[in-house]
Enzyme design. Structure first.
Site: not given
Ligand code: SAM
Length: 285
Positions: A32, A87, A139, A157, A159, A164
């Protein structure tokens, strides 16, 4: 020199804008686009693929509600699973519960973890070095469908359902959650800003409803998740968890010795009361 601005692109015809006083890091990771910048109002801000993920100023609202609601409802969670959460804010709040014996966090993007430790250090506040924390780069959908371990509380938590994160809103992911949840456990997930992403709530309710006996949503207003209240999905086969009374929550909250800035037991109970438009969408869904 004019100040650069960051326009959130989550919605095609509307979005919030931040003046970027300084771009401290930007990269296209394997998964991303990641940017971290400083803003006078919100402090250091992190965005992924054009969507605001977290800010120094308001992160506590979201992280406290995502963690203390399921953990205090459960009351005795020893093993916790976090999906996403790069984060580190969720991990930090989970580790404040002393009776938690281990926390596994499955995050797809190592660079999000690394850059947030560097530029948003107060989010994880050392949690990544806690011996109870087990960090897995994978993943989330693959992990929960392969994992044989059971967890008392699972927190997604992620995205938004794009890039992803899309797979973390699918039935295959929720089936993996069901097989990874210990008896009497509870799963919660960020489920979008319901006024603008109502369809996400309806779709999640259908998908979780076919797998769990007790599916609900609770909500909170997160200042930089613009558009109104954010909904959190709740799924369990243990109906008692949703109905833990206020006095029990208050005693668990006191015993945990949590210093919160947003969560209160009263707010916990009240957060499950939903606006009529959501109830109508769920009933019509
Ligand atoms: N609080 C935020 C929101 O509500 O949108 C989310 C914050 S956190 C940074 C989201 C995390 O999900 C990111 O670090 C991202 O890399 C992770 N992520 C996205 N897709 C994923 C997947 N398929 N498996 C594991 N982590 C994933």
């Amino acid at each position: 020199m004019s100040t650069l601005s960051y326009l959130e692109t989550l919605y095609p015809s509307w979005g919030q804008q931040f003046l970027m006083d300084e771009v401290v890091f930007e990269v296209k990771t394997e998964h991303q686009h990641l940017v971290i910048f400083k803003n006078a109002q919100w402090g250091t801000v992190m965005a992924l693929d054009g969507v605001i993920q977290t800010t120094e100023k308001d992160e506590f609202v979201y992280h406290e509600m995502m963690v203390h609601v399921p953990l205090l409802a459960h009351g005795n969670a020893k093993k916790v699973l976090i999906i996403g959460g790069g984060d580190g804010g969720i991990l930090r709040e989970v580790l404040k519960h002393q009776y938690v014996e281990s926390v596994t966090q499955v995050e797809i993007d190592q660079q999000v973890i690394d850059m947030c430790i560097t530029y948003l250090p107060n989010h994880s506040a050392g949690a990544y070095n806690n011996p109870k924390a087990n960090i897995v780069i994978d993943d989330g959908v693959e992990f929960v469908n392969r994992c044989t371990e059971k967890f008392d509380v699972i927190i997604s938590d992620s995205t938004d359902p794009m890039g992803p994160g899309e797979v973390l809103f699918t039935s295959r992911f929720y089936q993996g959650i069901q097989q990874s949840l210990a008896e009497g456990g509870v799963f919660v997930a960020q489920n979008g800003v319901s006024f603008l992403q109502t369809g996400e709530v309806v779709t999640t309710a259908k998908r979780l409803g076919s797998l769990f006996q007790d599916v609900h949503f609770y909500s909170s207003a997160i200042p930089t998740y613009v558009g109104g209240i954010m909904c959190f999905a709740w799924a369990s086969d243990n109906r008692a968890l949703l109905n833990v009374d206020l006095a029990t929550l208050e005693s668990r909250f006191a015993a945990a010795g949590l210093q919160t800035r947003f969560y209160t037991p009263q707010l916990h109970k009240g957060s499950f009361a939903l606006p009529q438009y959501i109830l109508d969408a769920l009933n019509n869904g």
